[in-house]
Design a protein around this motif. Structure first.
Motif, PDB file in Angstrom:
ATOM      1  N   VAL A 405     -52.572 -13.205 -53.650  1.00  0.00           N
ATOM      2  CA  VAL A 405     -51.878 -12.606 -54.212  1.00  0.00           C
ATOM      3  C   VAL A 405     -53.062 -11.284 -54.864  1.00  0.00           C
ATOM      4  CG1 VAL A 405     -50.600 -12.413 -56.844  1.00  0.00           C
ATOM      5  CG2 VAL A 405     -50.717 -14.290 -55.254  1.00  0.00           C
ATOM      6  N   MET A 406     -54.233 -11.226 -55.180  1.00  0.00           N
ATOM      7  CA  MET A 406     -54.914 -10.923 -56.125  1.00  0.00           C
ATOM      8  C   MET A 406     -55.368  -9.381 -54.731  1.00  0.00           C
ATOM      9  SD  MET A 406     -55.515 -11.082 -59.530  1.00  0.00           S
ATOM     10  CE  MET A 406     -57.813 -10.443 -59.343  1.00  0.00           C
ATOM     11  N   LEU A 407     -55.409 -10.161 -53.580  1.00  0.00           N
ATOM     12  CA  LEU A 407     -55.316  -9.943 -52.204  1.00  0.00           C
ATOM     13  C   LEU A 407     -54.341  -7.831 -51.932  1.00  0.00           C
ATOM     14  CD1 LEU A 407     -57.437 -11.293 -49.614  1.00  0.00           C
ATOM     15  CD2 LEU A 407     -58.335  -9.257 -51.085  1.00  0.00           C
ATOM     16  N   TYR A 408     -53.395  -8.763 -52.320  1.00  0.00           N
ATOM     17  CA  TYR A 408     -52.228  -8.065 -52.298  1.00  0.00           C
ATOM     18  C   TYR A 408     -52.018  -6.795 -53.512  1.00  0.00           C
ATOM     19  CZ  TYR A 408     -50.528  -9.864 -47.719  1.00  0.00           C
ATOM     20  OH  TYR A 408     -49.311 -10.586 -47.056  1.00  0.00           O
ATOM     21  N   VAL A 409     -52.161  -7.608 -54.362  1.00  0.00           N
ATOM     22  CA  VAL A 409     -52.013  -6.402 -55.427  1.00  0.00           C
ATOM     23  C   VAL A 409     -53.004  -5.041 -55.339  1.00  0.00           C
ATOM     24  CG1 VAL A 409     -52.795  -5.877 -57.557  1.00  0.00           C
ATOM     25  CG2 VAL A 409     -51.626  -7.896 -56.836  1.00  0.00           C
ATOM     26  N   ALA A 410     -54.348  -5.269 -54.790  1.00  0.00           N
ATOM     27  CA  ALA A 410     -55.304  -4.307 -54.278  1.00  0.00           C
ATOM     28  C   ALA A 410     -55.162  -3.770 -53.406  1.00  0.00           C
ATOM     29  CB  ALA A 410     -56.937  -5.191 -54.159  1.00  0.00           C
ATOM     30  N   TYR A 411     -54.203  -3.974 -52.423  1.00  0.00           N
ATOM     31  CA  TYR A 411     -53.787  -2.987 -51.655  1.00  0.00           C
ATOM     32  C   TYR A 411     -52.808  -2.738 -51.874  1.00  0.00           C
ATOM     33  CZ  TYR A 411     -56.663  -5.871 -47.461  1.00  0.00           C
ATOM     34  OH  TYR A 411     -57.059  -6.273 -47.274  1.00  0.00           O
ATOM     35  N   LEU A 412     -51.962  -2.791 -52.269  1.00  0.00           N
ATOM     36  CA  LEU A 412     -51.101  -2.120 -53.762  1.00  0.00           C
ATOM     37  C   LEU A 412     -51.404  -1.023 -54.008  1.00  0.00           C
ATOM     38  CD1 LEU A 412     -48.344  -4.580 -53.915  1.00  0.00           C
ATOM     39  CD2 LEU A 412     -47.823  -2.666 -52.585  1.00  0.00           C
ATOM     40  N   LEU A 413     -52.581  -0.743 -54.252  1.00  0.00           N
ATOM     41  CA  LEU A 413     -53.154  -0.304 -55.628  1.00  0.00           C
ATOM     42  C   LEU A 413     -54.070   1.174 -54.792  1.00  0.00           C
ATOM     43  CD1 LEU A 413     -55.173  -2.307 -58.399  1.00  0.00           C
ATOM     44  CD2 LEU A 413     -52.951  -0.438 -58.568  1.00  0.00           C
ATOM     45  N   VAL A 414     -53.588   0.889 -53.035  1.00  0.00           N
ATOM     46  CA  VAL A 414     -54.017   2.103 -52.335  1.00  0.00           C
ATOM     47  C   VAL A 414     -52.525   2.408 -51.720  1.00  0.00           C
ATOM     48  CG1 VAL A 414     -54.909   1.834 -50.014  1.00  0.00           C
ATOM     49  CG2 VAL A 414     -56.445   0.625 -51.874  1.00  0.00           C
ATOM     50  N   THR A 415     -51.701   1.385 -51.037  1.00  0.00           N
ATOM     51  CA  THR A 415     -50.935   2.157 -50.580  1.00  0.00           C
ATOM     52  C   THR A 415     -49.632   3.067 -51.147  1.00  0.00           C
ATOM     53  OG1 THR A 415     -50.018  -0.101 -50.355  1.00  0.00           O
ATOM     54  CG2 THR A 415     -51.205   0.507 -48.593  1.00  0.00           C
ATOM     55  N   VAL A 416     -49.442   3.002 -52.291  1.00  0.00           N
ATOM     56  CA  VAL A 416     -49.079   3.167 -53.273  1.00  0.00           C
ATOM     57  C   VAL A 416     -48.687   4.011 -53.569  1.00  0.00           C
ATOM     58  CG1 VAL A 416     -47.679   3.391 -55.303  1.00  0.00           C
ATOM     59  CG2 VAL A 416     -47.376   1.384 -54.322  1.00  0.00           C
ATOM     60  N   PRO A 417     -50.571   4.642 -53.903  1.00  0.00           N
ATOM     61  CA  PRO A 417     -51.119   5.905 -54.400  1.00  0.00           C
ATOM     62  C   PRO A 417     -50.692   6.992 -52.803  1.00  0.00           C
ATOM     63  CG  PRO A 417     -52.313   4.224 -55.633  1.00  0.00           C
ATOM     64  CD  PRO A 417     -51.616   4.061 -54.821  1.00  0.00           C
ATOM     65  N   LEU A 418     -51.060   6.061 -52.049  1.00  0.00           N
ATOM     66  CA  LEU A 418     -50.957   7.254 -50.393  1.00  0.00           C
ATOM     67  C   LEU A 418     -49.690   7.784 -49.782  1.00  0.00           C
ATOM     68  CD1 LEU A 418     -52.135   7.715 -48.252  1.00  0.00           C
ATOM     69  CD2 LEU A 418     -51.986   5.188 -47.066  1.00  0.00           C
ATOM     70  N   LEU A 419     -48.855   6.798 -50.549  1.00  0.00           N
ATOM     71  CA  LEU A 419     -47.562   6.759 -50.209  1.00  0.00           C
ATOM     72  C   LEU A 419     -46.959   8.228 -50.892  1.00  0.00           C
ATOM     73  CD1 LEU A 419     -44.401   6.714 -48.882  1.00  0.00           C
ATOM     74  CD2 LEU A 419     -43.652   4.802 -50.203  1.00  0.00           C
ATOM     75  N   LEU A 420     -47.456   8.099 -52.500  1.00  0.00           N
ATOM     76  CA  LEU A 420     -47.163   9.422 -53.188  1.00  0.00           C
ATOM     77  C   LEU A 420     -48.059  10.365 -52.674  1.00  0.00           C
ATOM     78  CD1 LEU A 420     -47.447   7.940 -56.835  1.00  0.00           C
ATOM     79  CD2 LEU A 420     -45.569   8.437 -55.156  1.00  0.00           C
ATOM     80  N   ARG A 421     -49.178  10.635 -52.169  1.00  0.00           N
ATOM     81  CA  ARG A 421     -50.029  11.848 -52.131  1.00  0.00           C
ATOM     82  C   ARG A 421     -49.202  12.743 -50.498  1.00  0.00           C
ATOM     83  NH1 ARG A 421     -54.965  12.777 -54.169  1.00  0.00           N
ATOM     84  NH2 ARG A 421     -55.115  14.852 -52.787  1.00  0.00           N
ATOM     85  N   ARG A 422     -48.900  11.213 -49.646  1.00  0.00           N
ATOM     86  CA  ARG A 422     -48.240  11.728 -48.363  1.00  0.00           C
ATOM     87  C   ARG A 422     -47.072  12.308 -49.038  1.00  0.00           C
ATOM     88  NH1 ARG A 422     -50.166   9.075 -43.896  1.00  0.00           N
ATOM     89  NH2 ARG A 422     -51.193   7.206 -44.042  1.00  0.00           N
ATOM     90  N   ILE A 423     -45.931  12.358 -49.642  1.00  0.00           N
ATOM     91  CA  ILE A 423     -44.699  13.207 -50.414  1.00  0.00           C
ATOM     92  C   ILE A 423     -45.149  14.030 -50.698  1.00  0.00           C
ATOM     93  CG2 ILE A 423     -42.289  13.254 -52.019  1.00  0.00           C
ATOM     94  CD1 ILE A 423     -43.495   9.732 -51.390  1.00  0.00           C
TER      95      ILE A 423
END
Length: 518
Positions: A405-423
């Motif tokens: 769970v901790m690893l998935y949350v940490a990964y989300l703190l990369v993939t979510v900001p990355l998606l916003l930057r891609r947009i």
């Protein structure tokens, strides 16, 4: 401006500053103080050994089968597909930010200091828990090889009190060993890890060959749901997915070791994807072969004994013990790789003065070229976590669920900001390395791949953290054990808020341009 490494760190070897990789790192504002000795195979080995299909499938095959029956096999390709979406995004970031402590570094460059700090903080805690969870896997293997490894009590089953207590002892000893290896140098770590991975790959091939040549049924077994947990099958299927979700994490380790890898802009992206792909293929074949070769699917032995039960049934004693010895090697290098990745992340954050005792944690040993105190800290905290769970019969499921769970949350703190930057247009161009070779890029597929990775990460984090008595309190326990995963995440965030306020100076590190000139 990126904060530079702690001025108290020992001088780097003179030759490093003359290399193209050292000059490349200097553009980010960091002195190249770590020894750059890892080649392509060693980089691949770091990611593969973190995933470690022999370690993790041996740990959780019985768990997955007990909930989903033979059809739990299909959780494997589903989880692989979701994690491969995440890996594609990580590969693109690894090519542009070849810096140690990648989850922290990527996140803060995409979303700013605050989000980046919490991504790093969550990842550090996750890696400590993951190291502890991997270390206790020795209990699944060593007492089976030789009963003398059962030092406490006589019942080696991890769900028993004596088995869980012995697992803590064996895991603590392993963490001491991996800490020593991490301290004495990246070259020794790479040699031991690469040798261990080679043995693991040979062991994987041997296990697959044995299963497929001693099959008692055909591949159609993966369509059988008999023996699944009571209730609707979709619910049992979701729980059984814990096994695959626990296995396929840590492929980003090649990025964590970027400052110790030669030509990391080209090597790290490839090894991130290769480590996950090889693990996905090998693990899928092991699962299929085990289900085909198991003497029985209905007598309960497969749920309680897992892969060890199938191997012992299909191989004579000496050959079976050799295969189990390969598993023990895999567990050792898995724990070693997790601790190495965690220590580099801790070093990277301390170098930016973003952790307590930053001066000590950012120091690099002048002879060994390693951040000694981060390795010692992770080892000591991992042992402390094991001792805290002493006598807990659900220690395996509890630690594993919490860490993923901790690893998935940490990964989300990369993939979510990355998606916003891609947009908003990230990346603006296809940056090249000094050699002129193009960097790994998703191109026009970036936004859909990134969006699917975010949806996947959120769904899995919720599924894994869901309070299920069959997972967290199989033999009974307090409410806090049932809610262990969400409570641990909450506690990590609350402690993180306090620590962040302690270490944040008046001047913060701002988010940086998404493309670092090459």
């Amino acid at each position: 401006m990126v904060a530079t490494a702690d001025s108290s760190a020992p001088d780097r070897p003179p030759s490093i500053s003359d290399t193209a990789d050292g000059a490349d790192l200097a553009r980010f504002g960091y002195q190249p103080v770590l020894h750059r000795k890892l080649g392509r195979y060693a980089s691949f080995a770091a990611g593969f050994s973190f995933v470690s299909i022999l370690t993790t499938i041996f740990q959780f095959f019985g768990f997955g089968f007990s909930f989903g029956g033979a059809a739990f096999f299909w959780t494997w390709p589903v989880v692989f597909a979701g994690q491969f979406l995440v890996a594609l995004n990580f590969a693109e970031l690894a090519a542009r930010y070849p810096i140690s402590g990648c989850i922290y570094q990527w996140s803060r460059r995409l979303a700013g200091e605050l989000v980046g700090w919490f991504a790093g903080w969550m990842m550090i805690i996750a890696q400590i828990v993951t190291a502890a969870a991997a270390a206790i896997a020795l209990q699944v293997v060593l007492p089976t090889i030789w009963s003398g490894f059962q030092l406490i009590g006589s019942n080696s089953d991890l769900t028993s009190r004596s088995g869980a207590t012995n697992a803590v002892l064996l895991g603590s000893i392993l963490l001491v060993v991996t800490t020593v290896i991490n301290v004495i140098g990246i070259d020794w770590m790479a040699r031991i890890n690469s040798l261990g991975v080679t043995i693991e790959i040979i062991g994987v091939c041997a296990v697959i060959a044995v299963f497929f040549t001693h099959a008692d049924r055909g591949p159609g077994v993966v369509l059988h749901t008999a023996g699944a947990a009571p209730g609707p099958y979709w619910a049992a299927f979701l729980v059984s997915g814990l096994m695959a979700a626990y296995v396929m994490v840590g492929f980003d380790s090649a990025g964590e070791l970027s400052e110790e890898t030669r030509n990391p802009r080209q090597v790290a992206p490839r090894t991130i994807l290769t480590a996950l792909t090889v693990s996905g293929l090998g693990g899928g074949l092991i699962l299929l072969g085990a289900l085909m070769a198991a003497p029985s699917l209905t007598d309960g032995s497969l749920s309680s004994g897992g892969l060890a039960y199938v191997i012992e049934a299909k191989l004579d004693s000496p050959a079976g013990k050799v295969v189990l010895a390969c598993v023990a090697c895999a567990i050792t290098v898995c724990t070693l790789a997790i601790q190495t990745a965690g220590s580099r992340l801790m070093f990277s954050m301390a170098r930016d003065r973003r952790l307590p005792f930053a001066k000590q944690l950012a120091a690099v040993h002048p002879r060994f070229g390693t951040p000694v105190w981060p390795a010692v800290t992770i080892g000591a905290l991992g042992i402390a976590l094991l001792v805290l769970n002493l006598g807990n019969a659900a220690i395996f499921a509890t630690l594993a669920s919490v860490c993923i769970v901790m690893l998935y949350v940490a990964y989300l703190l990369v993939t979510v900001p990355l998606l916003l930057r891609r947009i908003k247009g990230w990346p603006a161009d296809a940056a090249n390395t000094e050699t002129g070779a193009p960097l790994f890029a998703l191109g026009r597929y970036g936004i859909p791949v990134n969006a699917l990775a975010v949806v996947w990460g959120i769904a899995m984090a919720i599924n894994l953290a869901w309070p299920r008595a069959a997972v967290y309190t199989p033999t009974g326990g307090g409410w806090w054990m049932l809610w262990a995963a969400p409570l641990f995440v909450l506690a990590t965030v609350l402690v993180g808020v306090v620590v962040h306020r302690m270490v944040t100076p008046g001047r913060t590190l701002a988010a940086e341009p998404a493309i670092q000139p090459a």
